[in-house]
Scaffold this active site. Structure first.
Site, PDB file in Angstrom:
ATOM      1  N   PRO A   2       9.724  -5.359  -0.485  1.00  0.00           N
ATOM      2  CA  PRO A   2       9.208  -5.227  -1.847  1.00  0.00           C
ATOM      3  C   PRO A   2       8.044  -6.186  -2.136  1.00  0.00           C
ATOM      4  O   PRO A   2       8.169  -7.391  -1.934  1.00  0.00           O
ATOM      5  CB  PRO A   2      10.426  -5.566  -2.709  1.00  0.00           C
ATOM      6  N   GLU A   3       6.926  -5.641  -2.557  1.00  0.00           N
ATOM      7  CA  GLU A   3       5.785  -6.446  -3.003  1.00  0.00           C
ATOM      8  C   GLU A   3       5.322  -5.876  -4.337  1.00  0.00           C
ATOM      9  O   GLU A   3       5.981  -5.013  -4.910  1.00  0.00           O
ATOM     10  CB  GLU A   3       4.684  -6.433  -1.937  1.00  0.00           C
ATOM     11  N   LYS A  51       6.040  -9.330  -9.264  1.00  0.00           N
ATOM     12  CA  LYS A  51       7.221  -8.818  -8.581  1.00  0.00           C
ATOM     13  C   LYS A  51       8.446  -8.754  -9.494  1.00  0.00           C
ATOM     14  O   LYS A  51       9.567  -8.567  -9.022  1.00  0.00           O
ATOM     15  CB  LYS A  51       7.533  -9.685  -7.356  1.00  0.00           C
ATOM     16  N   CYS A 229      -4.581  -5.227  19.398  1.00  0.00           N
ATOM     17  CA  CYS A 229      -5.344  -5.249  18.148  1.00  0.00           C
ATOM     18  C   CYS A 229      -6.110  -3.943  18.011  1.00  0.00           C
ATOM     19  O   CYS A 229      -6.689  -3.437  18.973  1.00  0.00           O
ATOM     20  CB  CYS A 229      -6.310  -6.436  18.173  1.00  0.00           C
ATOM     21  N   CYS A 232     -10.000  -5.019  18.777  1.00  0.00           N
ATOM     22  CA  CYS A 232     -10.498  -5.557  20.058  1.00  0.00           C
ATOM     23  C   CYS A 232      -9.559  -5.348  21.240  1.00  0.00           C
ATOM     24  O   CYS A 232      -9.942  -5.578  22.383  1.00  0.00           O
ATOM     25  CB  CYS A 232     -10.825  -7.040  19.916  1.00  0.00           C
ATOM     26  N   CYS A 249      -4.403 -11.668  15.186  1.00  0.00           N
ATOM     27  CA  CYS A 249      -5.115 -11.417  16.445  1.00  0.00           C
ATOM     28  C   CYS A 249      -5.851 -12.692  16.828  1.00  0.00           C
ATOM     29  O   CYS A 249      -6.704 -13.163  16.064  1.00  0.00           O
ATOM     30  CB  CYS A 249      -6.115 -10.275  16.281  1.00  0.00           C
ATOM     31  N   CYS A 252      -9.796 -11.902  16.893  1.00  0.00           N
ATOM     32  CA  CYS A 252     -10.509 -11.487  15.680  1.00  0.00           C
ATOM     33  C   CYS A 252     -10.369 -12.471  14.521  1.00  0.00           C
ATOM     34  O   CYS A 252     -11.163 -12.419  13.573  1.00  0.00           O
ATOM     35  CB  CYS A 252     -10.006 -10.119  15.218  1.00  0.00           C
TER      36      CYS A 252
END
Length: 255
Positions: A2-3, A51, A229, A232, A249, A252
């Site tokens: 949940p966000e 939230k 990734c 890349c 990553c 990156c």
């Protein structure tokens, strides 16, 4: 997980099921509020703030507000369904429906007139009418030595970002979760992107941050440890040592 987008969508679902209807059942399974019975009252409003969820019942001056927070595992279900009784925190019934709060991290009944006091400390709501990107950017930049993911998860900076979005935003802006906030060249652009991500997902069942809604293609790094990734091909790394799990990553995203 949940966000802010999940809570926004949950509020919309509860709004459709409950607003304008009289409660025929009110069963609160939290000891402190077990004797509270709102049966006979009309659900007037359902709203989200970051939230947090508020189900407002009765008059504006003398009514009650059911405040809940989903935390990590909570949810609201509309309609009948099989749920282990010990997981149910609240049941609200109307003449034609049922809303059940399951595994809610926070559940309390507040005076309606003062229910927003519990969220007064929050920063601008990414999906709310009070959204202010410049204030959010200023909040984010207030401590330039703070770890970026930690700052993004601080609801006092801006309300609604959870661990999925924190990791995804770090990837999109080329910084590791542990990188300092001060290394981000354009904080305003970052908070605007955060808002865009949540806004585009506010009505989706399956969250997507990549723009590719096909199954298995929806996120950049979250939950993809040891997988290549998408930019890349380097293996995504993971760290479970902190309060929240992190993904990045190593090619990156700069330290």
């Amino acid at each position: 997980m949940p966000e802010g987008d999940t809570v926004f969508h949950t509020a919309a679902t509860l709004r459709q099921a409950l607003v304008g209807k009289t409660l025929t059942r009110c069963d609160i399974r939290v000891p402190r509020y077990a004797t509270v019975d709102l049966t006979g009252d009309v659900v007037d409003e359902v709203l989200s703030r970051g939230k947090h969820l508020f189900i407002r019942v009765g008059s504006k001056d003398g009514g009650a507000s059911i405040h809940s927070h989903l935390k990590m595992d909570g949810s609201w279900r509309i309609g009948p369904g099989r749920v282990e009784p010990h997981r149910i925190r609240i049941v609200l019934g109307t003449a034609d429906g049922l809303a059940t709060g399951i595994d809610l991290g926070v559940l309390e009944v507040l005076e309606r007139a003062h229910d927003q006091d519990v969220v007064a400390h929050l920063g601008p709501d990414l999906l709310g009418q009070d959204w202010d990107p410049r204030r959010a950017a200023a909040n984010l930049s207030a401590d330039p030595d703070r770890a970026l993911a930690e700052a993004l998860l601080d609801q006092r900076v801006m309300a609604g970002v959870g661990n999925v979005y924190a990791n995804e935003l770090c990837f999109v802006f080329g910084r590791r979760p542990t990188a300092r906030v001060g290394t981000v060249p354009d904080p305003l652009r970052l908070v605007q992107r955060a808002r865009d991500m949540l806004w585009l997902n506010r009505s989706r069942t399956n969250r997507c941050t990549t723009g590719d809604t096909r199954r298995g293609q929806q996120v950049w790094v979250y939950g993809r440890s040891a997988q290549p990734c998408r930019r890349c091909g380097t293996s995504i790394e993971m760290d479970r040592s902190g309060d929240r799990i992190s993904f990045w990553c190593p090619n990156c995203q700069a330290p």
